[in-house]
Design a protein around this motif. Sequence first.
Motif, short mmCIF file in Angstrom:
data_model
loop_
_atom_site.label_atom_id
_atom_site.label_comp_id
_atom_site.label_asym_id
_atom_site.label_seq_id
_atom_site.Cartn_x
_atom_site.Cartn_y
_atom_site.Cartn_z
N VAL A 29 94.28 66.11 21.89
CA VAL A 29 94.52 65.93 23.32
C VAL A 29 96.01 66.13 23.63
O VAL A 29 96.38 66.76 24.63
CB VAL A 29 94.03 64.55 23.79
N LEU A 30 96.88 65.61 22.77
CA LEU A 30 98.31 65.77 22.97
C LEU A 30 98.72 67.24 22.89
O LEU A 30 99.49 67.73 23.73
CB LEU A 30 99.08 64.96 21.92
N VAL A 31 98.21 67.97 21.93
CA VAL A 31 98.55 69.39 21.78
C VAL A 31 98.07 70.17 23.00
O VAL A 31 98.80 70.99 23.56
CB VAL A 31 97.97 69.96 20.48
N VAL A 32 96.84 69.94 23.43
CA VAL A 32 96.32 70.64 24.60
C VAL A 32 97.12 70.28 25.85
O VAL A 32 97.46 71.15 26.66
CB VAL A 32 94.81 70.34 24.79
N GLY A 33 97.46 69.01 26.00
CA GLY A 33 98.27 68.59 27.14
C GLY A 33 99.65 69.22 27.13
O GLY A 33 100.15 69.65 28.19
N LEU A 34 100.27 69.30 25.97
CA LEU A 34 101.59 69.93 25.89
C LEU A 34 101.52 71.43 26.19
O LEU A 34 102.41 71.97 26.86
CB LEU A 34 102.20 69.71 24.51
N LEU A 35 100.47 72.10 25.74
CA LEU A 35 100.31 73.51 26.04
C LEU A 35 100.11 73.74 27.55
O LEU A 35 100.69 74.66 28.13
CB LEU A 35 99.14 74.10 25.26
N LEU A 36 99.30 72.91 28.17
CA LEU A 36 99.10 73.03 29.61
C LEU A 36 100.38 72.74 30.38
O LEU A 36 100.71 73.45 31.35
CB LEU A 36 97.98 72.08 30.08
N THR A 37 101.12 71.73 29.96
CA THR A 37 102.38 71.40 30.62
C THR A 37 103.39 72.53 30.47
O THR A 37 104.07 72.89 31.44
CB THR A 37 102.96 70.10 30.03
N ALA A 38 103.48 73.10 29.28
CA ALA A 38 104.40 74.22 29.07
C ALA A 38 104.02 75.41 29.93
O ALA A 38 104.89 76.08 30.50
CB ALA A 38 104.41 74.60 27.59
N GLY A 39 102.74 75.69 30.06
CA GLY A 39 102.29 76.79 30.90
C GLY A 39 102.61 76.56 32.36
O GLY A 39 103.06 77.47 33.07
N LEU A 40 102.40 75.33 32.84
CA LEU A 40 102.71 75.03 34.24
C LEU A 40 104.21 75.10 34.50
O LEU A 40 104.64 75.61 35.54
CB LEU A 40 102.18 73.64 34.60
N LEU A 41 105.01 74.61 33.58
CA LEU A 41 106.47 74.69 33.75
C LEU A 41 106.94 76.14 33.74
O LEU A 41 107.85 76.51 34.49
CB LEU A 41 107.17 73.90 32.65
N GLN A 42 106.32 76.96 32.91
CA GLN A 42 106.68 78.37 32.88
C GLN A 42 106.32 79.05 34.20
O GLN A 42 107.08 79.87 34.71
CB GLN A 42 105.98 79.05 31.72
N LEU A 43 105.17 78.69 34.77
CA LEU A 43 104.79 79.25 36.07
C LEU A 43 105.73 78.80 37.17
O LEU A 43 106.07 79.56 38.07
CB LEU A 43 103.35 78.86 36.42
N LEU A 44 106.17 77.54 37.11
CA LEU A 44 107.09 77.04 38.12
C LEU A 44 108.47 77.68 37.98
O LEU A 44 109.18 77.87 38.98
CB LEU A 44 107.21 75.52 38.02
N ALA A 45 108.89 77.98 36.77
CA ALA A 45 110.22 78.54 36.54
C ALA A 45 110.26 80.04 36.76
O ALA A 45 111.36 80.61 36.89
CB ALA A 45 110.67 78.21 35.12
N TRP A 46 109.13 80.71 36.83
CA TRP A 46 109.10 82.16 36.92
C TRP A 46 109.87 82.73 38.11
O TRP A 46 110.67 83.66 37.95
CB TRP A 46 107.65 82.64 36.91
N PRO A 47 109.71 82.21 39.33
CA PRO A 47 110.48 82.79 40.46
C PRO A 47 111.99 82.65 40.26
O PRO A 47 112.75 83.55 40.61
CB PRO A 47 110.02 81.98 41.67
N PHE A 48 112.43 81.53 39.69
CA PHE A 48 113.86 81.34 39.47
C PHE A 48 114.38 82.30 38.40
O PHE A 48 115.50 82.81 38.51
CB PHE A 48 114.14 79.89 39.07
N LEU A 49 113.57 82.56 37.38
CA LEU A 49 113.99 83.51 36.35
C LEU A 49 114.11 84.92 36.92
O LEU A 49 115.05 85.65 36.59
CB LEU A 49 113.01 83.49 35.19
N VAL A 50 113.20 85.29 37.79
CA VAL A 50 113.27 86.61 38.42
C VAL A 50 114.51 86.69 39.30
O VAL A 50 115.23 87.71 39.29
CB VAL A 50 111.99 86.88 39.24
N LEU A 51 114.81 85.63 40.04
CA LEU A 51 116.00 85.61 40.89
C LEU A 51 117.28 85.72 40.05
O LEU A 51 118.20 86.48 40.40
CB LEU A 51 116.01 84.33 41.72
#
Length: 70
Positions: A29-51
Amino acid sequence: MDPGAVLALIAGYIAAGVGVFLLYSPVLVLVVGLLLTAGLLQLLAWPFLVLIRKLRHKPKPPQDGSWLLQ
C-alpha cells in the motif's frame, strides 16, 4: 498420501501465501501510494517546468542567406 493430507498441504500453502500477503500488504500500500503521489506531483509540476524551459530558451540569431551571395 491420502487425499486429506494433500488437501491439508494445499490449504497450508494457501494459508502461508495469504499470511505473507497480509504481512507485506502495508508495504504494498505504501509503494502504490508513493507512486500515485509522485505521479500527481509530476502532473502538478508540468506547467511550471514548461514555463521554465520557455524562459531559459535562448532565441537563435536570425538565419539569412546573404553569405551565399558573396
